[in-house]
Design a protein around this motif. Structure first.
Motif, PDB file in Angstrom:
ATOM      1  N   ALA A   8      99.662   5.699   4.008  1.00 15.74           N
ATOM      2  CA  ALA A   8      98.442   5.890   4.801  1.00 15.74           C
ATOM      3  C   ALA A   8      98.360   7.332   5.305  1.00 15.74           C
ATOM      4  O   ALA A   8      97.292   7.959   5.257  1.00 15.74           O
ATOM      5  N   ALA A   9      99.488   7.881   5.750  1.00 16.59           N
ATOM      6  CA  ALA A   9      99.500   9.259   6.265  1.00 16.59           C
ATOM      7  C   ALA A   9      99.204  10.251   5.146  1.00 16.59           C
ATOM      8  O   ALA A   9      98.447  11.212   5.341  1.00 16.59           O
ATOM      9  N   ASN A  36     110.480  13.946   2.831  1.00 15.31           N
ATOM     10  CA  ASN A  36     109.172  13.602   2.241  1.00 15.31           C
ATOM     11  C   ASN A  36     108.436  14.820   1.701  1.00 15.31           C
ATOM     12  O   ASN A  36     107.706  14.733   0.720  1.00 15.31           O
ATOM     13  N   ALA A  37     108.626  15.967   2.379  1.00 14.60           N
ATOM     14  CA  ALA A  37     107.900  17.182   1.983  1.00 14.60           C
ATOM     15  C   ALA A  37     108.327  17.678   0.604  1.00 14.60           C
ATOM     16  O   ALA A  37     107.560  18.346  -0.078  1.00 14.60           O
ATOM     17  N   MET A  42     118.941  15.000   5.950  1.00 11.04           N
ATOM     18  CA  MET A  42     117.609  15.518   6.315  1.00 11.04           C
ATOM     19  C   MET A  42     116.847  14.482   7.125  1.00 11.04           C
ATOM     20  O   MET A  42     117.035  13.283   6.938  1.00 11.04           O
ATOM     21  N   ALA A  43     115.925  14.973   7.976  1.00  7.44           N
ATOM     22  CA  ALA A  43     114.992  14.071   8.663  1.00  7.44           C
ATOM     23  C   ALA A  43     114.006  13.548   7.615  1.00  7.44           C
ATOM     24  O   ALA A  43     113.784  14.200   6.591  1.00  7.44           O
ATOM     25  N   ALA A  44     113.417  12.390   7.892  1.00  3.35           N
ATOM     26  CA  ALA A  44     112.516  11.757   6.922  1.00  3.35           C
ATOM     27  C   ALA A  44     111.367  12.688   6.514  1.00  3.35           C
ATOM     28  O   ALA A  44     111.055  12.827   5.326  1.00  3.35           O
ATOM     29  N   HIS A  56     110.599  13.368  -4.592  1.00  2.96           N
ATOM     30  CA  HIS A  56     109.926  12.789  -5.749  1.00  2.96           C
ATOM     31  C   HIS A  56     108.794  11.851  -5.323  1.00  2.96           C
ATOM     32  O   HIS A  56     107.683  11.930  -5.806  1.00  2.96           O
ATOM     33  N   ARG A  57     109.081  10.946  -4.333  1.00  6.86           N
ATOM     34  CA  ARG A  57     108.070   9.980  -3.897  1.00  6.86           C
ATOM     35  C   ARG A  57     106.925  10.684  -3.167  1.00  6.86           C
ATOM     36  O   ARG A  57     105.762  10.373  -3.380  1.00  6.86           O
ATOM     37  N   GLY A  58     107.271  11.661  -2.313  1.00  2.76           N
ATOM     38  CA  GLY A  58     106.242  12.435  -1.606  1.00  2.76           C
ATOM     39  C   GLY A  58     105.320  13.102  -2.610  1.00  2.76           C
ATOM     40  O   GLY A  58     104.093  13.049  -2.477  1.00  2.76           O
TER      41      GLY A  58
END
Ligand code: IMP
Length: 207
Positions: A21-22, A187-188, A181-183, A191-193
């Motif tokens: 969503a984000a 994410n940044a 690492m922080a989430a 692969h999924r990001g």
């Protein structure tokens, strides 16, 4: 499509819904994202395809067909150069233990890869995480994208964040594992990001 887009994310992992969503909101897509907890009748699909993209499409098609709503699914794993690209689509069950969603299975998988690479020198410990993300609109469009994060496999696990192979994976250009690492930081670059952000662009195009 008109009005607010309602999207079903083919996951029972409640953490993935706000993440998607984000990413959609950042891409300027006005969508209401729900998980399979809101569609309990949706089928459990076995990941039988030889590719991440094939599995993501398989899951998205099944959920779109059963809910009648546009569906997004992802599939991901680790490809180790010295193992010829394995565990690949077998990443979640590399140590052969099925049906165990606990951290024990992750740990067994990770230690099996470390053992397999025990004699592999540092310069040949390259690997990559890969994620495919697919969108299927009932009776309409199908699209799939992939994201890759290159890195290498270290010799001893480090870090307590993340899951799966994170404690042994150091992304290219860094010196910390993705479990250190922080989430948001992971994410940044993950692969999924990357796959979700690329899919968000596709969703914006059709919405
Ligand atoms: P799935 O996409 O939920 O089927 O996950 C496949 C498997 O790949 C997971 O169980 C992990 O073992 C591995 N994997 C996928 N993405 C990651 C990640 O970001 N960190 C660590 N392991 C991952």
């Amino acid at each position: 499509m008109s009005g607010r887009l309602r999207l079903v994310l083919a996951t029972r992992n409640t953490k993935k819904v706000p993440e998607m969503a984000a990413i959609l909101a950042e891409a300027g897509v006005d969508a209401h994202v729900v998980g399979l907890d809101e569609h309990p009748g949706a089928p459990e699909v076995a990941e039988t395809e030889p590719t991440f993209t094939g599995n993501a499409l398989l899951k998205a098609r099944a959920v779109a067909a059963s809910t009648g709503l546009p569906a997004v699914a992802d599939d991901s794993g680790l490809r180790v150069d010295a193992l010829g690209g394995m565990p690949g689509v077998l990443s979640a069950r590399w140590s052969g233990r099925f049906g165990d969603a606990s951290g024990d299975k992750d740990l067994a998988n990770l230690h099996l890869v470390l053992d397999q690479l025990a004699d592999t020198p540092d310069e040949r410990r390259g690997a990559e995480f890969v994620a495919a993300a697919a969108l299927v609109v009932p009776g309409g469009e199908e699209t799939a994208v992939e994201g890759v994060m290159r890195g290498s496999i270290i010799r001893e696990p480090r870090g307590a964040n993340g899951f799966g192979y994170d404690p042994v994976f150091v992304p290219e250009g860094g010196d910390r594992t993705t479990a250190e690492m922080a989430a948001e930081e992971k994410n940044a670059i993950s692969h999924r990001g990357k796959a979700f952000r690329a899919l968000a662009e596709e969703i914006r195009r059709i919405s």
